[in-house]
Design a protein around this motif. Structure first.
Motif, PDB file in Angstrom:
ATOM      1  N   TRP A 136      -4.680   4.920   0.674  1.00  0.00           N
ATOM      2  CA  TRP A 136      -4.336   4.685  -0.733  1.00  0.00           C
ATOM      3  C   TRP A 136      -3.555   3.399  -0.898  1.00  0.00           C
ATOM      4  CZ3 TRP A 136      -6.731   7.114  -4.446  1.00  0.00           C
ATOM      5  CH2 TRP A 136      -7.318   8.355  -4.170  1.00  0.00           C
ATOM      6  N   HIS A 137      -3.919   2.676  -1.916  1.00  0.00           N
ATOM      7  CA  HIS A 137      -3.172   1.502  -2.357  1.00  0.00           C
ATOM      8  C   HIS A 137      -2.639   1.844  -3.746  1.00  0.00           C
ATOM      9  CE1 HIS A 137      -5.179  -0.936   0.852  1.00  0.00           C
ATOM     10  NE2 HIS A 137      -6.077   0.016   0.705  1.00  0.00           N
ATOM     11  N   ASP A 138      -1.975   0.877  -4.352  1.00  0.00           N
ATOM     12  CA  ASP A 138      -1.407   1.132  -5.680  1.00  0.00           C
ATOM     13  C   ASP A 138      -1.794  -0.002  -6.622  1.00  0.00           C
ATOM     14  OD1 ASP A 138       0.981   2.549  -7.302  1.00  0.00           O
ATOM     15  OD2 ASP A 138       1.071   0.396  -7.586  1.00  0.00           O
ATOM     16  N   PHE A 139      -2.352   0.347  -7.774  1.00  0.00           N
ATOM     17  CA  PHE A 139      -2.637  -0.673  -8.783  1.00  0.00           C
ATOM     18  C   PHE A 139      -1.830  -0.329 -10.030  1.00  0.00           C
ATOM     19  CE2 PHE A 139      -5.074  -2.671 -12.237  1.00  0.00           C
ATOM     20  CZ  PHE A 139      -5.084  -3.979 -11.774  1.00  0.00           C
ATOM     21  N   HIS A 140      -0.702  -0.977 -10.150  1.00  0.00           N
ATOM     22  CA  HIS A 140       0.184  -0.765 -11.314  1.00  0.00           C
ATOM     23  C   HIS A 140       0.439   0.718 -11.566  1.00  0.00           C
ATOM     24  CE1 HIS A 140       0.094  -5.043 -12.163  1.00  0.00           C
ATOM     25  NE2 HIS A 140      -1.170  -4.979 -11.820  1.00  0.00           N
ATOM     26  N   GLY A 141       0.760   1.420 -10.494  1.00  0.00           N
ATOM     27  CA  GLY A 141       1.143   2.826 -10.625  1.00  0.00           C
ATOM     28  C   GLY A 141      -0.015   3.804 -10.505  1.00  0.00           C
ATOM     29  N   ILE A 142      -1.250   3.288 -10.402  1.00  0.00           N
ATOM     30  CA  ILE A 142      -2.396   4.204 -10.284  1.00  0.00           C
ATOM     31  C   ILE A 142      -2.915   4.159  -8.842  1.00  0.00           C
ATOM     32  CG2 ILE A 142      -4.730   4.729 -11.145  1.00  0.00           C
ATOM     33  CD1 ILE A 142      -3.868   3.750 -13.828  1.00  0.00           C
ATOM     34  N   PRO A 143      -3.109   5.350  -8.224  1.00  0.00           N
ATOM     35  CA  PRO A 143      -3.603   5.372  -6.844  1.00  0.00           C
ATOM     36  C   PRO A 143      -4.985   4.712  -6.756  1.00  0.00           C
ATOM     37  CG  PRO A 143      -2.916   7.574  -7.566  1.00  0.00           C
ATOM     38  CD  PRO A 143      -2.882   6.692  -8.772  1.00  0.00           C
ATOM     39  N   PRO A 171       0.836  -1.202   0.000  1.00  0.00           N
ATOM     40  CA  PRO A 171       0.000   0.000   0.000  1.00  0.00           C
ATOM     41  C   PRO A 171       0.873   1.256   0.000  1.00  0.00           C
ATOM     42  CG  PRO A 171      -0.377  -1.361   1.960  1.00  0.00           C
ATOM     43  CD  PRO A 171       0.689  -2.023   1.166  1.00  0.00           C
ATOM     44  N   VAL A 172       0.379   2.291  -0.646  1.00  0.00           N
ATOM     45  CA  VAL A 172       1.109   3.558  -0.679  1.00  0.00           C
ATOM     46  C   VAL A 172       0.709   4.336   0.564  1.00  0.00           C
ATOM     47  CG1 VAL A 172       1.429   5.694  -1.985  1.00  0.00           C
ATOM     48  CG2 VAL A 172       0.976   3.551  -3.190  1.00  0.00           C
ATOM     49  N   PRO A 173       1.694   4.849   1.322  1.00  0.00           N
ATOM     50  CA  PRO A 173       1.319   5.573   2.541  1.00  0.00           C
ATOM     51  C   PRO A 173       0.507   6.820   2.225  1.00  0.00           C
ATOM     52  CG  PRO A 173       3.717   5.584   2.210  1.00  0.00           C
ATOM     53  CD  PRO A 173       3.123   4.805   1.088  1.00  0.00           C
ATOM     54  N   SER A 174      -0.442   7.137   3.093  1.00  0.00           N
ATOM     55  CA  SER A 174      -1.279   8.321   2.948  1.00  0.00           C
ATOM     56  C   SER A 174      -0.836   9.328   4.007  1.00  0.00           C
ATOM     57  CB  SER A 174      -2.718   7.906   3.189  1.00  0.00           C
ATOM     58  OG  SER A 174      -3.580   8.920   2.825  1.00  0.00           O
ATOM     59  N   PRO A 175      -0.920  10.639   3.873  1.00  0.00           N
ATOM     60  CA  PRO A 175      -1.486  11.337   2.719  1.00  0.00           C
ATOM     61  C   PRO A 175      -0.474  11.442   1.579  1.00  0.00           C
ATOM     62  CG  PRO A 175      -0.796  12.911   4.364  1.00  0.00           C
ATOM     63  CD  PRO A 175      -0.516  11.551   4.943  1.00  0.00           C
ATOM     64  N   LEU A 176      -0.981  11.554   0.372  1.00  0.00           N
ATOM     65  CA  LEU A 176      -0.138  11.660  -0.814  1.00  0.00           C
ATOM     66  C   LEU A 176      -0.449  12.969  -1.517  1.00  0.00           C
ATOM     67  CD1 LEU A 176      -0.575   8.056  -2.121  1.00  0.00           C
ATOM     68  CD2 LEU A 176       1.524   9.039  -1.278  1.00  0.00           C
ATOM     69  N   PRO A 177       0.503  13.470  -2.280  1.00  0.00           N
ATOM     70  CA  PRO A 177       0.221  14.723  -2.991  1.00  0.00           C
ATOM     71  C   PRO A 177      -0.842  14.523  -4.048  1.00  0.00           C
ATOM     72  CG  PRO A 177       2.320  13.787  -3.666  1.00  0.00           C
ATOM     73  CD  PRO A 177       1.824  12.944  -2.547  1.00  0.00           C
ATOM     74  N   ALA A 178      -1.553  15.583  -4.363  1.00  0.00           N
ATOM     75  CA  ALA A 178      -2.574  15.498  -5.416  1.00  0.00           C
ATOM     76  C   ALA A 178      -1.896  15.229  -6.745  1.00  0.00           C
ATOM     77  CB  ALA A 178      -3.342  16.814  -5.481  1.00  0.00           C
ATOM     78  N   VAL A 179      -2.554  14.404  -7.586  1.00  0.00           N
ATOM     79  CA  VAL A 179      -1.986  14.140  -8.908  1.00  0.00           C
ATOM     80  C   VAL A 179      -2.387  15.264  -9.860  1.00  0.00           C
ATOM     81  CG1 VAL A 179      -1.549  11.670  -9.013  1.00  0.00           C
ATOM     82  CG2 VAL A 179      -3.873  12.488  -9.119  1.00  0.00           C
ATOM     83  N   GLU A 180      -1.551  15.496 -10.850  1.00  0.00           N
ATOM     84  CA  GLU A 180      -1.726  16.638 -11.746  1.00  0.00           C
ATOM     85  C   GLU A 180      -3.068  16.594 -12.477  1.00  0.00           C
ATOM     86  OE1 GLU A 180       0.535  18.305 -15.573  1.00  0.00           O
ATOM     87  OE2 GLU A 180       1.729  17.035 -14.249  1.00  0.00           O
TER      88      GLU A 180
END
Ligand code: URA
Length: 274
Positions: free
Chosen positions: A218-225, A48-57
Motif C-alpha cells: 500500500w502507498h498513500d495518495f492524499h490520505g487514500i490507500p 508508502p504506508v506499511p502493509s498489512p493495514l486494517p480494512a477501511v470501513e
C-alpha cells in the motif's frame, strides 16, 4: 465566466491548495508558466504506508446517480472536456477522455493515458488492455459500473506524424493534468485506489521505480490507500501464470482492504492450473 476560464480557475485553486500544503509540483516550466507564471519544479513522493493495514470501513453504494457526487463530477466534466492546457494534445486528440463509472465508487482504477481506442470512443480502458481490466474487475466481484476508471492524463499522447500506436505520457503532461484527477478523487472519495502500471504511479506520486518494487504493498495518495499493480497491457505481453497471479494477489489485497468476502475459488485463481 467561460468554461475554459472556469477550468483554469479550478487548476489554479488546486495548485495553490497543494502549495499551501507544502507539496511541490513537478511540471515543465512552460506548463507552469502557462498556468500561473511560476516556474517552480520539483516533486515529492509521500511515504508508502506499511502493509498489512486494517480494512477501511464499508460504505453502502447509493444506486442513485443523481447524488451530490454525481452533480459535482458532472460539473467538473465540462471544463475538463474543454481543456486547452496542452496545445499539442488539443491538436492531436479526438476528444478528452474524462473517466467512467459510479460517482460513489468504493474503488477507483487509475491508468496512464487514453490510447487510440479510448481517444476514439471517449471512454477509458475500452481497447484490448481495457477488456482485460474489465475481466479483472469482474473476477473481483464488481462490474465496470460499480467502480470508477480514469487516467492521469486525459488526452491521448500525440504520435509523431506517420507513426501508429501509443506513446507513454511525459511527466510534464501528467503534472499539468493531475489536478483534474485529484478533483475527481476528491469528489468520489474512493476507499481504495489502484494504479495500473509504473507510469500511472509516476504520474500520481512521482515514484520513478520499477513496478516490481512498487506492487504488492500500500502507498498513500492524499490520505487514500493506493495499491500499485502491473498495467493490463503488461499482462497481455507476458501471459505467464506467475505474472497474472501477481496482479491477482494485488487485487486480493484490495478486496481485503475493502473488507469484501473472498471465496476459496477467488483465492485460488492463477495458482497451479489457472
Ligand atoms: N491504457 C491506459 O493507461 N489507459 C487507458 O484508458 C487505456 C489504456
Amino acid at each position: 465566466m467561460t468554461e475554459f476560464q472556469s477550468a483554469l480557475d479550478h487548476v489554479h485553486a488546486t495548485l495553490s491548495e497543494l502549495r499551501e500544503q507544502g507539496v511541490e509540483l513537478r511540471a515543465s516550466a512552460s506548463a507552469l508558466t502557462r498556468l500561473e507564471n511560476t516556474p517552480t519544479v520539483a516533486k515529492q513522493a509521500p511515504e508508502p504506508v506499511p502493509s498489512p493495514l486494517p480494512a477501511v470501513e464499508a460504505r453502502p453504494l447509493s444506486p442513485a446517480p443523481d447524488g451530490s457526487k454525481a452533480v459535482r463530477l458532472a460539473a467538473l466534466r465540462g471544463p475538463v472536456l474543454a481543456c486547452t492546457l496542452c496545445p499539442h494534445l488539443v491538436k492531436s486528440r479526438t476528444q478528452v477522455v474524462f473517466g467512467v463509472g459510479h460517482p460513489e465508487a468504493e474503488l477507483m482504477f487509475v491508468g496512464e493515458a487514453p490510447g487510440e481506442d479510448e481517444d476514439l470512443q471517449g471512454e477509458p480502458f475500452v481497447g484490448k488492455a481495457g477488456q482485460l481490466l474489465t475481466k479483472i474487475i469482474a473476477a473481483m466481484g464488481f462490474s465496470r459500473d460499480d467502480v470508477y476508471i480514469g487516467n492521469v492524463l486525459k488526452c491521448r499522447p500525440d504520435m509523431p506524424p506517420g507513426e501508429s500506436g501509443n506513446r507513454k505520457p511525459k511527466p510534464a503532461e501528467m503534472a499539468t493534468c493531475l489536478p483534474y484527477l485529484r478533483q475527481q478523487i476528491d469528489i468520489i472519495q474512493p476507499r481504495a485506489l489502484v494504479a495500473l502500471g509504473a507510469t500511472a504511479m509516476e504520474g500520481l506520486l512521482g515514484a520513478v521505480e520499477p513496478m516490481a518494487k512498487l506492487r504488492g504493498r500500500w502507498h498513500d495518495f492524499h490520505g487514500i490507500p493506493l495499491m500499485a499493480t502491473y498495467h493490463p497491457a503488461y499482462l497481455l505481453r507476458n501471459q505467464s501464470l506467475t505474472e497474472k497471479r501477481k496482479v491477482w494477489e494485488d487485487m486480493l489485497l484490495v478486496l481485503e482492504r475493502l473488507a469484501k468476502p473472498i471465496t476459496e475459488k477467488q483465492r485460488g485463481f492463477f495458482l497451479g492450473k489457472g
